[in-house]
Design a protein around this motif. Structure first.
Motif, PDB file in Angstrom:
ATOM      1  N   LEU A   1     -37.609  -0.617 -33.751  1.00 59.45           N
ATOM      2  CA  LEU A   1     -36.774  -1.706 -34.253  1.00 59.45           C
ATOM      3  C   LEU A   1     -37.570  -2.748 -35.038  1.00 59.45           C
ATOM      4  CD1 LEU A   1     -34.546  -2.260 -31.093  1.00 59.45           C
ATOM      5  CD2 LEU A   1     -33.833  -1.216 -33.246  1.00 59.45           C
TER       6      LEU A   1
ATOM      7  N   GLN B   1     -39.570  -5.073 -33.910  1.00 55.81           N
ATOM      8  CA  GLN B   1     -39.401  -6.371 -33.282  1.00 55.81           C
ATOM      9  C   GLN B   1     -40.734  -6.875 -32.731  1.00 55.81           C
ATOM     10  OE1 GLN B   1     -36.466  -8.245 -33.240  1.00 55.81           O
ATOM     11  NE2 GLN B   1     -35.980  -6.640 -34.735  1.00 55.81           N
TER      12      GLN B   1
ATOM     13  N   ARG C   1     -28.053  -5.013 -29.874  1.00 53.77           N
ATOM     14  CA  ARG C   1     -28.357  -6.249 -30.611  1.00 53.77           C
ATOM     15  C   ARG C   1     -28.873  -5.954 -32.007  1.00 53.77           C
ATOM     16  NH1 ARG C   1     -30.928 -11.868 -28.533  1.00 53.77           N
ATOM     17  NH2 ARG C   1     -30.983 -12.877 -30.564  1.00 53.77           N
ATOM     18  N   HIS C   2     -29.639  -4.864 -32.132  1.00 53.63           N
ATOM     19  CA  HIS C   2     -30.262  -4.562 -33.419  1.00 53.63           C
ATOM     20  C   HIS C   2     -29.624  -3.350 -34.105  1.00 53.63           C
ATOM     21  CE1 HIS C   2     -33.266  -7.639 -32.680  1.00 53.63           C
ATOM     22  NE2 HIS C   2     -33.421  -7.150 -31.458  1.00 53.63           N
ATOM     23  N   ASP C   3     -28.414  -3.023 -33.684  1.00 58.94           N
ATOM     24  CA  ASP C   3     -27.564  -2.029 -34.350  1.00 58.94           C
ATOM     25  C   ASP C   3     -28.217  -0.650 -34.458  1.00 58.94           C
ATOM     26  OD1 ASP C   3     -25.123  -1.292 -35.420  1.00 58.94           O
ATOM     27  OD2 ASP C   3     -25.751  -1.668 -37.485  1.00 58.94           O
TER      28      ASP C   3
END
Length: 212
Positions: A24, A26, A74-76
């Motif tokens: 992701l 992140q 949350r991050h699709d």
């Protein structure tokens, strides 16, 4: 947002979270807690006295599947169909059943109960074969678990399969070409390839040498 991950100095249930955060892209920091020297004193720092824990905006989020589901949504990186999501998560929970047996094998070895450790190691092989057989049947022609595109479940399942292939050997996925391809495809992602090359080696607790 920068996340903070708390986990023991193991791969185990922390590795799927690490892989997902990296896929992701992140930012996160991690505090690795020594299972032998720090954990007994640190466990009271966490609401359920377990790890992994992901700190999100100052709050604690517990349990591997819960953390990964949250990050995926949350991050699709998730399926948008409820039934599909639920069936995908079945695979995660089945892998956690395997990880529970792995843990008892390692704990038995630490306690010097070689017979129990070996017995649990054999149970791992039997249980994991059933799980892998079911994963294989759920992989679509596009190469992902019950989906046309990669979701967080694929990343986390691949992280577990990576662990078990290292533990049990390169022939783990023989006869399961779709599962082998899924693992290869996730491993080949630049973020994961880089992590594999730089991550810490096995700690004494989870080193599979001589057990599996």
């Amino acid at each position: 947002m920068a996340y903070k991950l708390y986990y023991l100095d193991l791969r185990a249930r922390g590795e799927p979270v690490r892989w997902l955060l990296k896929v992701l892209v992140q930012a996160y920091t991690e505090e690795r807690i020594s299972v032998f020297t720090q954990w007994p004193q640190r466990k009271k720092d966490f609401e359920f006295e377990v790890t992994p824990v992901l700190e999100v905006e100052g709050q604690q989020l517990h349990q591997t599947t819960v953390i990964c589901r949250y990050l995926g949504q949350r991050h699709d990186l998730t399926s948008h169909d409820l039934w599909t999501r639920t069936r995908q998560e079945e695979v995660m929970e089945a892998l956690h059943d395997v990880s529970n047996i792995v843990s008892t094998a390692f704990i038995a070895r630490v306690r010097g109960d070689d017979a129990m450790a070996k017995g649990d190691a054999e149970k791992v092989k039997v249980k994991l074969a059933v799980v892998i057989r079911n994963i294989e049947t759920r992989i679509t022609e596009q190469g992902w678990i019950l989906a046309a595109e990669m979701t967080w479940v694929d990343v986390c399942v691949a992280a577990y399969l990576d662990i078990y292939e290292e533990i049990l050997g390169q022939d783990l996925l023989t006869g399961h070409p779709r599962t082998a391809a899924l693992l290869k495809n996730v491993r080949s992602l630049p973020q994961i390839s880089a992590w594999i090359s730089e991550r810490p080696g096995w700690t004494k607790f989870e080193d599979p040498e001589g057990l599996f």
